[in-house]
Design a protein around this motif. Structure first.
Motif, mmCIF file in Angstrom:
data_model
loop_
_atom_site.group_PDB
_atom_site.id
_atom_site.type_symbol
_atom_site.label_atom_id
_atom_site.label_comp_id
_atom_site.label_asym_id
_atom_site.label_seq_id
_atom_site.Cartn_x
_atom_site.Cartn_y
_atom_site.Cartn_z
ATOM 1 N N GLU A 28 0.836 -1.211 0.000
ATOM 2 C CA GLU A 28 0.000 0.000 0.000
ATOM 3 C C GLU A 28 0.867 1.255 0.000
ATOM 4 O O GLU A 28 0.544 2.236 -0.663
ATOM 5 C CB GLU A 28 -0.912 0.022 1.237
ATOM 6 N N LEU A 32 -3.272 4.347 -10.235
ATOM 7 C CA LEU A 32 -2.528 5.093 -9.216
ATOM 8 C C LEU A 32 -3.188 6.425 -8.874
ATOM 9 O O LEU A 32 -2.907 7.019 -7.840
ATOM 10 C CB LEU A 32 -1.096 5.343 -9.689
ATOM 11 N N LYS A 47 3.784 1.526 -1.273
ATOM 12 C CA LYS A 47 4.342 1.623 -2.619
ATOM 13 C C LYS A 47 3.347 2.281 -3.566
ATOM 14 O O LYS A 47 3.692 3.165 -4.341
ATOM 15 C CB LYS A 47 4.671 0.214 -3.101
ATOM 16 N N LYS A 48 2.095 1.861 -3.465
ATOM 17 C CA LYS A 48 1.060 2.423 -4.327
ATOM 18 C C LYS A 48 0.920 3.916 -4.058
ATOM 19 O O LYS A 48 0.831 4.721 -4.989
ATOM 20 C CB LYS A 48 -0.269 1.711 -4.078
ATOM 21 N N ILE A 91 2.454 -4.541 -7.116
ATOM 22 C CA ILE A 91 1.585 -4.324 -5.957
ATOM 23 C C ILE A 91 0.511 -5.409 -5.934
ATOM 24 O O ILE A 91 -0.403 -5.392 -6.754
ATOM 25 C CB ILE A 91 0.927 -2.933 -6.014
ATOM 26 N N LEU A 96 3.959 5.806 -5.513
ATOM 27 C CA LEU A 96 3.897 5.900 -6.982
ATOM 28 C C LEU A 96 2.762 6.822 -7.415
ATOM 29 O O LEU A 96 2.844 7.468 -8.454
ATOM 30 C CB LEU A 96 3.715 4.512 -7.600
ATOM 31 N N GLY A 97 1.701 6.869 -6.612
ATOM 32 C CA GLY A 97 0.557 7.707 -6.956
ATOM 33 C C GLY A 97 0.714 9.151 -6.507
ATOM 34 O O GLY A 97 -0.181 9.962 -6.718
#
Lengths: 327, 495
Positions: free
Chosen positions: A196, B137, A198-199, B321, A202-203
């Motif tokens: 999570e 994302l 990481k997401k 992910i 990246l977001g």
């Protein structure tokens, strides 16, 4: 009531064992093991730590005498404390051992969430591997290194958002410690898992995040994520150029995973187990299998393992006291 | 992008085909057994893959995952007990159709729409996985919170006329969803110092207790000397062309919704089946037929949960992910073979990735074929007298709950939950509302609080992107629409 009885029974047995063990101190390991040894895994079947133990155990079996066999028992949950409690409550006869990370032994007991009082309640057999966790920046981040990130955070208190995968855990405590020693105020954002974090990174939801080294290799190579500092003591070879907190003059944390046994397990049985684990971790086949998975083998004998645990326990307790969580 | 596989012979070799078939059978059977489910099936087969070539091993796990999604619906349809959380919405129409009309037919509707959903998910994966992963994302914590709220609004569309009872059901589900250590502060909530409750109420125990154990009590109270279905006629599985045409629209809607929610890590199949059911029941020409055994009500959740399986691979392969527990285990198989999912996998492991893409479509085909073969046998379950069925299902439930975490505590928990839900069912409370609220509670709560931490308490965070504004508008429109409809209805009844 039952736990009380069970504990009294265990204590008296432990005392008896110790009394017996002092006279003929050798001999318990003779013929050991006579039956399968239970290896408690603090992770669900198919989980990360579970698959690591499943990779290692056949090699430990091979290096034990008397056609030894292990029975793996998965007891996931509650930051590994369910599994570690099961080791705590087991007979100290050498037929139960457990895998444990540092959180259930040096953090959870201080938070009052365990039936045991700390790592002192166990025999530490040997450490098996270490893990590294990095402060990671996304592609296009205005910061090039930790100094710039901290300088910006100093000017903008509470504005720099850093993702961690839980509260008062192996990622959160080092971050809090860094904030205390660098005198900055970061906005810690808690996620449920590193995936999570990481997401979110990246977001573009957070400015930085802490993540285990092995899940960012692909992003590092592609340039989408940039690890800037290792918050743990040991560095993996693929990130050898990236500094650690220690290199930059801060107190690092440690994350290591080893094998523990109930307090009072006969010392020669402990030695037999430690010897087999050491020999297993020297087998080229196992080294190759673990290298493929980016696991950093780091065998420590009982004494070194205990020393590291003691050191980390003092650090973690200190952080919790400084934060006012622990009186 | 080169759409053609470098060497199709790589895919169609005996090892791969056998692995896919083995995975399919294991997944379907485990999915169908209440409590065991997809995660356990995948975990069980994981060690087998270490000795296999990477492609064969990964395809075996994907086949298991895919077939488990359909398998979960088998017991949902036949017994009213979803084998997996993703099949919970299938119970609403699948079970009545199996009992009142034909179990064979209900299973066929499910299999057909599952397969179409699976192929749809596979096509999404092949054609637009990279742009889609980047798009996903854009959905951050505020958007997840709003999605959760929309999901909760679906409850209003599902449950019957009794608004008070359905509100109580939702509250119960939300409360159950907050048990455990609070993710954001580390405080224990309603755990009663039980370490087993620190990670929340075990989903398997909750699901089995509320659906299976309470259903067993109902079966016992109705009399054990009966069986659901007496005659063999109703076991026929064939569908007419007209029937197939009737589920075209719900299957398409379900596939789109499934793939769309599947790409969002952490939302996945468990929520997507409810989204699909709500949308299809709202847009259907015969909304009154839903809940009584309507084919559209089976097709929508079934296509969506299989499409979400393909969708879930998008963020996993493209960004590394994993969006669900089963995918996290499949990721283990990748790592064991030294493959790191992420941006480079498409270039570094090109053959493997495209092998997986096309192989994923193959797993759907295998699911359809194996499903056709096994469906008649499965549907015979309802001919078994209840005296046998209750005992068998109960033992399977106990095994499933224990296998999930090896905790005896969970067995007692499930029994307690079973008793509570037996009473609630007898009093006509909506069980599906409880499960939706339970699944969505953590998504709503955590993302709400996280959003406000991110913005330092500024509520503007919920209007800060075009996606969040669009979601807010959807909520306002849905609320406005239902209030408007309510007022109109009142006027016509009073005047």
């Amino acid at each position: 009531m039952f736990t009380f009885l069970k504990k009294t029974a265990t204590t008296s047995l432990a005392v008896a064992a110790m009394v017996l063990a002092t006279a003929p101190s050798m001999g318990a390991a003779e013929g050991y093991p006579e039956k399968p040894i239970t290896w408690i895994v603090p992770d669900g079947a198919g989980g990360g730590l579970d698959t690591i133990v499943r990779t290692i155990y056949p090699y430990v079996e091979k290096n034990l005498p008397n056609d030894a066999t292990f029975v793996l028992k998965n007891l996931p949950g509650a930051t590994q404390t369910i599994a570690v409690s099961a080791v705590y409550n087991a007979e100290p006869d050498g037929y139960t051992i457990g895998q444990a990370s540092v959180a259930p032994l040096t953090i959870m007991p201080h938070l009052g969430k365990t039936s045991y009082s700390g790592y002192e309640d166990f025999e530490l057999i040997s450490n098996v591997f270490d893990a590294a966790h990095y402060i990671v920046l996304p592609e296009g981040s205005p910061f090039a290194n930790l100094e710039e990130l901290l300088a910006h955070a100093k000017e903008n208190p509470g504005k720099v958002r850093v993702g961690v995968d839980g509260v008062f855990n192996v990622q959160h405590l080092p971050l809090l410690n860094l904030e205390l020693s660098a005198e900055v105020d970061l906005n810690e954002i808690t996620y449920k898992s590193s995936a999570e974090t990481k997401k979110a990174l990246l977001g573009g939801e957070i400015e930085a995040g802490i993540m285990p080294s092995h899940i960012i290799i692909s992003e590092y190579e592609a340039g989408t994520l940039k690890p800037i500092v290792d918050v743990m003591e040991v560095k993996p070879d693929y990130f050898a150029d990236i500094p650690s907190l220690k290199d930059l003059g801060y107190t690092p944390s440690q994350l290591f995973v080893g094998v523990i046994a109930p307090k009072g397990t006969p010392s020669d049985i402990q030695a037999t187990l430690a010897g087999a684990i050491k020999a297993a971790l020297e087998e080229p086949e196992l080294i190759e299998a673990l290298a493929k998975r980016k696991i950093m083998i780091n065998y420590n004998d009982s004494e070194t393992y205990l020393g590291r645990m003691k050191e980390l326990d003092v650090v973690n307790k200190g952080i919790l006291v400084d934060l006012g969580v622990l009186k | 992008m080169d759409l053609f596989f470098n060497d199709l012979a790589n895919l169609f070799n005996l090892t791969n085909i056998l692995c896919i078939l083995l995975g399919t059978v294991v997944g379907m059977v485990f999915g169908a057994l209440p409590g065991l489910g997809t995660v356990i099936a995948v975990a069980l087969l994981l060690p087998v893959t270490f000795t296999l070539p990477p492609l064969a091993g990964i395809l075996m796990l994907l086949a298991t995952y895919q077939a488990g999604e359909y398998g979960g619906s088998i017991s949902a349809i036949l017994l009213g007990v979803p084998g997996t959380p993703q099949a919970a919405a299938t119970v609403i129409d699948g079970h009545p159709m199996a009992v009142n009309e034909s179990p064979g037919k209900a299973l066929s509707f499910s299999l057909l729409s599952s397969s179409i959903g699976g192929i749809f998910g596979g096509l999404v994966l092949i054609f637009i996985s990279i742009p889609l992963a980047k798009f996903a994302l854009n959905f951050g914590s505020p958007e997840y919170f709003l999605l959760g709220v929309i999901g909760l609004m679906a409850v209003g569309l599902l449950s019957g006329t009794d608004k008070v009872k359905s509100s109580i059901s939702v509250l119960l589900g939300l409360m159950a969803g907050t048990v455990g250590v609070d993710t954001l502060t580390g405080v224990n909530r309603a755990t009663f110092n039980q370490p087993e409750l620190m990670d929340g109420i075990n989903l398997v125990a909750f699901l089995v207790g509320m659906f299976a154990i309470s259903e067993l009590f109902l079966m016992i109270s109705k009399g054990l000397n009966t069986s659901y279905s007496g005659d063999g006629r109703s076991l026929k599985t064939g569908l007419s062309a007209k029937e197939v045409k009737g589920i075209a629209k719900p299957t398409l809607i379900g596939s789109l919704i499934g793939a769309g929610t599947g790409i969002l890590p952490g939302i996945g199949g468990g929520a997507s089946c409810w989204f699909a059911y709500a949308v299809v029941s709202k847009t259907s020409k015969t909304p009154e037929a839903f809940g009584k055994g309507c084919a559209e009500g089976i097709a929508a959740p079934e296509s969506s949960n299989n499409a979400s399986a393909g969708g879930a691979l998008v963020p996993f392969l493209a960004l590394g992910i994993p969006g669900s527990a089963a995918i996290a285990i499949i990721m283990g198989a990748f790592i064991m073979h030294g493959i790191q999912p992420g941006p480079n996998v498409f270039t570094a492991e090109r053959d493997l990735v495209y092998g997986i893409f096309y192989g994923f479509i193959l797993t759907t085909v295998a699911m359809y074929l194996v499903g056709r073969l096994l469906t008649p046998a499965f549907s015979r379950v309802l001919v078994v007298p209840n005296s046998f069925l209750v005992a068998i299902v109960f033992v399977l439930c106990l095994i499933g709950i224990y296998a999930s975490k090896s905790a005896f505590f969970d067995l007692w928990l499930a029994l307690g939950i079973g008793v509570v839900f037996y009473i609630l069912k007898r009093l006509n409370y909506s069980v599906s509302s409880v499960i939706i609220a339970y699944v969505l509670a953590p998504i709503i709560e955590e993302n709400f609080r996280r959003s406000l931490t991110l913005s330092n308490g500024d509520y503007g965070v919920f209007f800060s992107s075009i996606y969040s504004i669009a979601l807010v508008l959807m909520i306002v429109a849905a609320l406005g629409g239902s209030i408007f409809a309510d007022i109109k209805k009142r006027r016509t009844t009073t005047g």
